[in-house]
Design a protein around this motif. Structure first.
Motif, short mmCIF file in Angstrom:
data_model
loop_
_atom_site.label_atom_id
_atom_site.label_comp_id
_atom_site.label_asym_id
_atom_site.label_seq_id
_atom_site.Cartn_x
_atom_site.Cartn_y
_atom_site.Cartn_z
N GLY A 65 -3.88 -3.73 -15.38
CA GLY A 65 -2.80 -3.70 -14.39
C GLY A 65 -2.15 -2.33 -14.42
N CYS A 66 -3.01 -1.29 -14.33
CA CYS A 66 -2.55 0.10 -14.57
C CYS A 66 -1.86 0.70 -13.36
N GLY A 67 -1.89 0.01 -12.20
CA GLY A 67 -1.26 0.57 -11.01
C GLY A 67 -1.89 1.91 -10.64
N SER A 68 -1.07 2.89 -10.31
CA SER A 68 -1.61 4.20 -9.92
C SER A 68 -1.88 5.08 -11.14
N GLY A 69 -1.80 4.51 -12.34
CA GLY A 69 -2.31 5.18 -13.53
C GLY A 69 -1.38 6.19 -14.18
N ALA A 70 -0.09 6.17 -13.84
CA ALA A 70 0.81 7.18 -14.41
C ALA A 70 0.93 7.00 -15.93
N GLN A 110 -5.72 6.13 -5.85
CA GLN A 110 -4.63 7.07 -6.19
C GLN A 110 -4.75 7.52 -7.65
N ALA A 111 -5.04 6.55 -8.53
CA ALA A 111 -5.15 6.86 -9.97
C ALA A 111 -6.25 7.89 -10.20
N ARG A 112 -7.40 7.70 -9.52
CA ARG A 112 -8.52 8.64 -9.70
C ARG A 112 -8.16 10.01 -9.17
N LYS A 131 0.81 -1.23 0.00
CA LYS A 131 0.00 0.00 0.00
C LYS A 131 0.84 1.27 0.00
N ALA A 132 2.10 1.16 0.39
CA ALA A 132 2.94 2.36 0.50
C ALA A 132 3.05 3.06 -0.86
N TYR A 133 3.26 4.37 -0.83
CA TYR A 133 3.45 5.15 -2.06
C TYR A 133 4.56 4.51 -2.88
N ASN A 134 4.33 4.33 -4.15
CA ASN A 134 5.29 3.61 -4.99
C ASN A 134 5.94 4.56 -5.99
N PRO A 135 7.14 5.05 -5.68
CA PRO A 135 7.77 6.04 -6.56
C PRO A 135 8.11 5.47 -7.93
N VAL A 136 8.35 4.13 -7.99
CA VAL A 136 8.71 3.51 -9.27
C VAL A 136 7.55 3.67 -10.25
N LEU A 137 6.34 3.34 -9.80
CA LEU A 137 5.18 3.42 -10.71
C LEU A 137 4.89 4.86 -11.11
N GLU A 138 5.04 5.77 -10.15
CA GLU A 138 4.57 7.14 -10.39
C GLU A 138 5.46 7.94 -11.32
N ARG A 139 6.72 7.54 -11.52
CA ARG A 139 7.54 8.34 -12.43
C ARG A 139 7.47 7.85 -13.89
N ARG A 140 6.62 6.86 -14.15
CA ARG A 140 6.54 6.31 -15.51
C ARG A 140 5.61 7.12 -16.42
N ILE A 149 -1.08 7.99 -21.66
CA ILE A 149 -1.80 7.49 -22.85
C ILE A 149 -2.95 8.45 -23.19
N ALA A 150 -3.71 8.85 -22.16
CA ALA A 150 -4.89 9.69 -22.39
C ALA A 150 -4.52 11.08 -22.90
N GLU A 151 -3.32 11.54 -22.55
CA GLU A 151 -2.87 12.84 -23.08
C GLU A 151 -2.73 12.74 -24.61
#
Ligand SMILES: C[S@@+](CC[C@H](N)C(=O)[O-])C[C@H]1O[C@@H](n2cnc3c(N)ncnc32)[C@H](O)[C@@H]1O
Length: 268
Positions: free
Chosen positions: A46-51, A78-80, A14-23, A56-58
């Motif tokens: 399997g989008c994780g926190s949606g970074a 988090q993604a929302r 559950k901890a904040y995941n810096p690896v996923l968020e910088r992608r 993609i949506a941009e």
């Protein structure tokens, strides 16, 4: 404390995941760039926190349709929260094995997720149902057995890494999934199956070497406690691996090459 079922090893801490968020698509899923254009419909499984999903949506813009799914309630929340008012994108809690919708997508993408699944062929078959005729399935995943470090990392990190691979294998996860994807996609009847090497090379001369090569300290920080709890390593070994590996990065570490392949096919 008793360990949870083995399939729970795929559950993100559950901890904040810096690896996923910088992608972003550019730095972590470049194989998708050739497909992404305004108006495209994309399902990110399997989008994780949606970074990456946001990135993609941009590119698909307000006329596009992007849906990210992940089983983790925390990551979907988090993604929302992170998506702000970007148009055309939604997130749903869902599992790649069972996700159902009447929608069909131009592109279904699944990055770094099959490595966490004991039945990747079942997951791929479910993904295939969700691709429009003529659309594409794009998988990006690892062969963890083929990582290269120059020079070798400290013995304590090698111990952690080997324990990590064993812990994954014992849960039924395929450490070499990247090299098995094209066979699985051929079996499912995808046409024009293509393999693109997408190795991630971090070199000391890169300004972000300290951050990117630290991936394995971050894994030891985030996932390591699960290995300790399951008895694969001790807490002292986990902490030693992090300290020694951080020192390797700061002193002698020259490069790390993570083996990733993009494997893509077209739905007939
Ligand atoms: C390493 S992260 C990858 C996130 C993102 N795709 C990326 O490339 O940065 C793996 C993700 O797979 C998700 N996951 C695990 N089991 C899953 C399943 N059965 N169905 C869908 N996603 C799953 C985890 O919750 C986690 O968010």
């Amino acid at each position: 404390m008793a360990e949870q079922p083995l399939s729970n090893r795929a559950t993100m801490p559950k901890a904040y995941n810096p690896v996923l968020e910088r992608r972003t698509v550019e730095n972590a899923n470049r194989n998708l760039l050739k497909y992404l254009k305004p108006g495209l419909s994309v399902l990110d499984m399997g989008c994780g926190s949606g970074a990456i999903t946001r990135s993609i949506a941009e590119k698909t813009g307000p006329t596009g349709r992007v849906l990210g799914i992940d089983p983790s309630e925390t990551l979907i929340a988090q993604a929302r929260q992170n998506v702000g008012d970007l148009p055309g994108i939604t997130f749903e809690q869902g599992d790649v094995y069972t996700f159902e919708t009447t929608e069909r997508f131009d592109l279904v993408t699944c990055a770094r997720t099959l490595q966490w699944l004991a039945q990747p062929e079942t997951a791929l078959a479910n993904m295939q149902r969700l691709v429009k005729p003529g659309g594409h399935l794009a998988i990006l995943d690892y062969n963890h057995e083929k990582i290269l470090w120059e020079p070798a990392p400290p013995a304590s990190m090698q111990t952690f890494y080997n324990a990590f691979l064993q812990w994954r294998q014992d849960a039924g996860f395929d450490n070499a999934i990247a090299d098995h994807l094209s066979g699985l996609m051929h079996q499912l009847g995808f046409s024009d199956v293509r393999i693109e090497p997408r190795f991630e090379l971090s070199k000391r001369s890169d300004t972000d070497f300290a951050q990117t090569s630290r991936l394995w300290s971050e894994v030891a920080e985030l996932r390591g406690p699960q290995l300790v709890q399951a008895g694969y390593i001790t807490e002292d070994q986990r902490l030693e691996a992090i300290a020694d590996y951080d020192n390797w990065i700061a002193t002698v570490g020259e490069s790390m090459t993570v083996y990733l392949l993009a494997v893509e096919g077209q739905q007939l």
